[in-house]
Scaffold this active site. Structure first.
Site, mmCIF file in Angstrom:
data_model
loop_
_atom_site.group_PDB
_atom_site.id
_atom_site.type_symbol
_atom_site.label_atom_id
_atom_site.label_comp_id
_atom_site.label_asym_id
_atom_site.label_seq_id
_atom_site.Cartn_x
_atom_site.Cartn_y
_atom_site.Cartn_z
ATOM 1 N N HIS A 135 116.585 -23.912 -45.316
ATOM 2 C CA HIS A 135 118.037 -24.052 -45.534
ATOM 3 C C HIS A 135 118.854 -24.143 -44.241
ATOM 4 C CE1 HIS A 135 117.593 -23.480 -49.779
ATOM 5 N NE2 HIS A 135 117.138 -22.246 -49.665
HETATM 6 ZN ZN LIG Z 1 113.741 -20.419 -52.233
#
Ligand SMILES: [Zn+2]
Length: 355
Positions: A135
């Site tokens: 992320h």
């Molecule tokens: Zn995850």
């Protein structure tokens, strides 16, 4: 190609604490290492442990903005100041903590070490379960991720002129990796995940296809909440093998977060160890050099059993029954039809988005 399997390990990547109440507990890796040791995995032919090195500043800045790296270094030395402009917040998903820069250099260096092991021909596959932090964005920490090691590995491979296929089977959309390669056809990203309608980070729909030269090289399979083994495998098998075959990568990079597991407290997928074994066997049976990483996984027992099982599969060893889920969930009747119909729609949309 060697038949071996590298396993990145060092106590130092399992000791840090994001925050006492934080769901990402690096200590979870100790259970994997202990289970594999007890099962004799590291004594098997081809098994070898790779000690991670620290990634260099240049390697980190291949993906991240120097100003962001400076902020992480400051937060690492002085976590009490305000770094919210960079996604680091004390009570947020990714809190600043002492030593965060140094340990993130090691988790990233572990993935680079796995890559080097595979490129040197020492292993069929090497895995860094402390990595897979998909992320992290160019200038912002996000979703427990500080430095985006899968993106850094894909970029380093692309810099060598290799075509890279990145397959992300974490429950969450691999948004940071997708963003890093959104405009290139040299890295194909395929992410199978719970739909952004019900789960962080809220992205990963099929219409995020890439841009310019990259159009059609970002593939998203947005699965409905409660997708079980049957529907998940149907999606995986309909999308991943044919697209890899069409793309013909020089190297395969996988992110194997185990938060799609049905006992995971943060997500709503219903995948078991059985489906995971099928997927990891598929990766193993491809002809591509393979660099594997971990990712999410917040049920410590699911992490321990699944990642131990996966490494045994990478080694070509038998999987003891004790590692498998005894009664994986499986829908029937109307619920079966609903899940299958939604999964089929996700498959259709993902395939239609491809180059
Ligand atoms: Zn995850």
């Amino acid at each position: 190609m060697s038949a071996g399997a590298g396993f990145v390990w060092d106590e130092r990547v399992a000791r840090h604490v994001y925050r006492e109440d934080h769901p990402l507990k690096p200590i979870r890796l100790v259970g994997v290492r202990d289970t594999l040791t007890r099962l004799g995995a590291f004594d098997r032919p081809g098994a070898h442990v790779i000690t991670p090195r620290a990634a260099t500043r240049d390697e980190i800045e291949r993906i991240h903005d120097p100003e962001y790296v400076e902020a992480v270094m400051q937060a690492s030395a002085d976590p009490a100041s305000d770094y919210s402009a960079y996604g680091l917040m004390p009570w947020g998903d990714t809190p600043p903590f002492a030593g965060m820069h140094e340990v993130s250099l090691l988790t990233t260096g572990g993935s680079l070490g796995a890559m080097e092991d595979v490129l040197a021909g020492r292993a069929r596959v090497s895995v860094n379960y402390s990595g897979g932090l998909h992320h992290a964005m160019r200038r912002r920490a996000s979703g427990f991720c500080i430095y985006n090691d899968p993106a850094i590995v894909c970029a380093k491979l692309a810099d060598r002129g290799m075509k890279v296929a990145y397959v992300d089977i974490d429950a969450h959309h691999g948004d940071g990796v997708q963003a890093a390669f959104y405009e290139t056809d040299q890295v194909l990203t395929i992410s199978l995940h719970e739909s952004g309608r019900t789960l962080f980070p809220g992205t990963g729909f099929a219409d995020e296809r890439g841009r310019g030269k990259g159009l059609g090289f970002s593939i998203n399979v947005a699965l409905p909440a409660f997708t079980d083994d049957t529907a998940y495998l149907r999606a995986f098998e309909a999308v991943v093998p044919p697209l890899l075959k069409r793309y013909r990568p020089d190297v395969l990079v996988t992110q194997q977060g185990i938060d799609p597991h049905f006992t995971d407290p943060l997500t709503h997928l219903q995948v078991s160890t059985h489906a995971r074994e099928r997927m990891v066997r598929f990766f193993r049976d491809t002809p591509y050099p393979w660099v594997a990483m971990g990712g999410g996984g917040y049920s410590l027992d699911a992490v321990r059993r699944t990642w131990s099982m996966e490494y045994l599969v990478m080694l070509g060893a038998d999987v003891p029954e004790e590692l498998h889920d005894r009664e994986p969930p499986s829908w029937t009747g109307r619920q079966r039809e609903t899940i299958d119909a939604l999964a089929d729609e996700a498959i259709r949309e993902a395939l239609a988005a491809a180059w």
